[in-house]
Design an enzyme around this catalytic site. Structure first.
Site, mmCIF file in Angstrom:
data_model
loop_
_atom_site.group_PDB
_atom_site.id
_atom_site.type_symbol
_atom_site.label_atom_id
_atom_site.label_comp_id
_atom_site.label_asym_id
_atom_site.label_seq_id
_atom_site.Cartn_x
_atom_site.Cartn_y
_atom_site.Cartn_z
ATOM 1 N N CYS A 73 0.847 -1.189 0.000
ATOM 2 C CA CYS A 73 0.000 0.000 0.000
ATOM 3 C C CYS A 73 0.891 1.250 0.000
ATOM 4 O O CYS A 73 2.061 1.191 0.395
ATOM 5 C CB CYS A 73 -0.900 0.010 1.233
ATOM 6 S SG CYS A 73 -2.249 -1.186 1.159
ATOM 7 N N HIS A 116 -5.987 -1.492 -1.923
ATOM 8 C CA HIS A 116 -5.658 -2.779 -1.306
ATOM 9 C C HIS A 116 -6.752 -3.813 -1.509
ATOM 10 O O HIS A 116 -6.477 -5.019 -1.615
ATOM 11 C CB HIS A 116 -5.415 -2.581 0.193
ATOM 12 C CG HIS A 116 -5.075 -3.839 0.939
ATOM 13 N ND1 HIS A 116 -3.787 -4.328 1.008
ATOM 14 C CD2 HIS A 116 -5.862 -4.725 1.618
ATOM 15 C CE1 HIS A 116 -3.783 -5.463 1.711
ATOM 16 N NE2 HIS A 116 -5.028 -5.716 2.095
ATOM 17 N N HIS A 169 -1.240 -7.641 -6.892
ATOM 18 C CA HIS A 169 0.109 -7.473 -7.442
ATOM 19 C C HIS A 169 0.507 -8.709 -8.222
ATOM 20 O O HIS A 169 -0.095 -9.773 -8.112
ATOM 21 C CB HIS A 169 1.128 -7.221 -6.326
ATOM 22 C CG HIS A 169 1.436 -8.436 -5.502
ATOM 23 N ND1 HIS A 169 0.544 -8.984 -4.590
ATOM 24 C CD2 HIS A 169 2.535 -9.245 -5.460
ATOM 25 C CE1 HIS A 169 1.078 -10.054 -4.022
ATOM 26 N NE2 HIS A 169 2.282 -10.237 -4.530
#
Length: 353
Positions: A73, A116, A169
């Protein structure tokens, strides 16, 4: 796309990829980090002819931290993360706990969004295109490193896959060798080329799939299908219709079409097992031609290879996973419980409105 390169406190490279050209990135990493020390080495298995990365330092890597301590983050106030700035579009940085490093290659982390709680499927087409551009740029940059022979962009999604950080990610591995999976493809490519007097195996496979019943999605420049001999319960291969060896060779029209088609594919994956099911765990893997010499693959050149993405899940049905047990792990012979034709049918059924 605007690209800004900087350094983290321990000397690792970090790169911002921004949608706006006027974005300024001057935040400094304020963490008191020592220089990264890795013990990665490549060992050759002479019986199997493949390589193993030995990386004992990875035992100490971050493991399922709470959301308010996520290292991917943006940094906020006194909560400092791997990304010094307070917001970002796409970020790529050298992995703090790499499997490959130095003469053994390089590992990078790709953060798809600063949100997130999002996933790749939640991105807009503009954001997904930026990720594609970042993958392409990193492929180009890493291919010029003297130790790198092949660049692999991929995403692991879900705890069942083994993901230890919940933030959306992916990763990029730059190998100092041609990977065994790619070598198998190249050997098949060479054998088919010799046996047919020059026909390209990838072209033949794509032509066969286009004529069959396992097509999931089609665009003007891309086609997605469940392969005839799918290894995994739900597995889709995404090919550009015009064969190119890597992301660098994609034309603008194919780049423009990719985000919408890929996002639709990911959203269908989340619908496979019905409403109320947790998000589908998956691996998304780009296969690109190696940049190293191809002398051992008689008659094959880089342009013979076909860039493609393989997307698959280890979930075989609601609440049940496909485990790689004796046959798969011991002998590399997969047993698939879901007929590829049925998998393709299901992926067509769950088209988004």
């Amino acid at each position: 796309m605007k690209k800004t390169s900087t350094r983290l406190a321990d000397g690792r490279e970090l790169i911002y990829y921004d949608l706006r050209d006027d974005t300024v990135r001057n935040a400094v990493d304020r963490r008191p980090l020592e220089r990264t020390a890795t013990t990665s080495e490549i060992r050759r298995d002479v019986l199997l002819g493949d390589s193993v990365a030995i990386a004992s330092h990875r035992q100490g890597r971050t493991y399922h931290p709470p959301a308010d301590q996520c290292p991917l983050c943006p940094s906020q106030g006194d909560r400092l993360s791997e990304i010094p700035d307070s917001a970002y579009d796409v970020v790529v940085f050298e992995n703090r706990f790499p499997s490959l490093a130095g003469d053994s290659g390089r590992c990078e982390v790709v953060c798809f969004t600063s949100d997130h709680d999002a996933s790749f499927a939640d991105l807009s087409e503009e954001q997904a295109r930026l990720v594609l551009d970042a993958w392409t740029d990193r492929t180009s940059e890493l291919s010029h490193l003297p130790s790198v022979e092949q660049v692999f962009c991929f995403e692991n999604r879900g705890r069942e896959i083994g993901v230890t950080l919940g933030h959306p990610h992916g990763q990029i591995y730059a190998y100092p060798f041609t990977t065994p999976r790619t070598a198998l493809m190249l050997r098949s490519l060479a054998a088919h080329k010799e046996a047919t007097g020059g026909e390209n195996l990838f072209d033949a496979v794509l032509e066969r799939e286009l004529a069959d019943e396992r097509i999931v999605l089609e665009g003007e420049h891309w086609v997605a299908f469940v392969p005839y001999a799918a290894h995994w319960p739900y597995e889709v291969h995404l090919y550009p219709r015009r064969r190119v060896p890597d992301l660098l060779a994609l034309g603008e029209a194919a780049r423009a079409e990719f985000p919408g088609l890929y996002l639709e594919l990911l959203r269908r994956f989340d619908r496979i097992f019905g409403e109320g099911e947790p998000p589908t765990p998956y691996i998304a893997a780009w296969h690109q031609a190696p940049f190293g010499a191809l002398e051992e693959f008689d008659g094959v050149v880089r342009e013979d290879f076909a860039l493609h993405l393989e997307l698959f899940t280890i979930r075989r049905t609601s609440g049940k996973l496909k485990f790689l047990a004796g046959s798969e792990s011991g002998m590399n012979v997969f047993i698939n419980d879901v007929p590829p034709e049925r998998a393709a049918e299901r992926l067509r059924e769950v088209a988004s409105s």
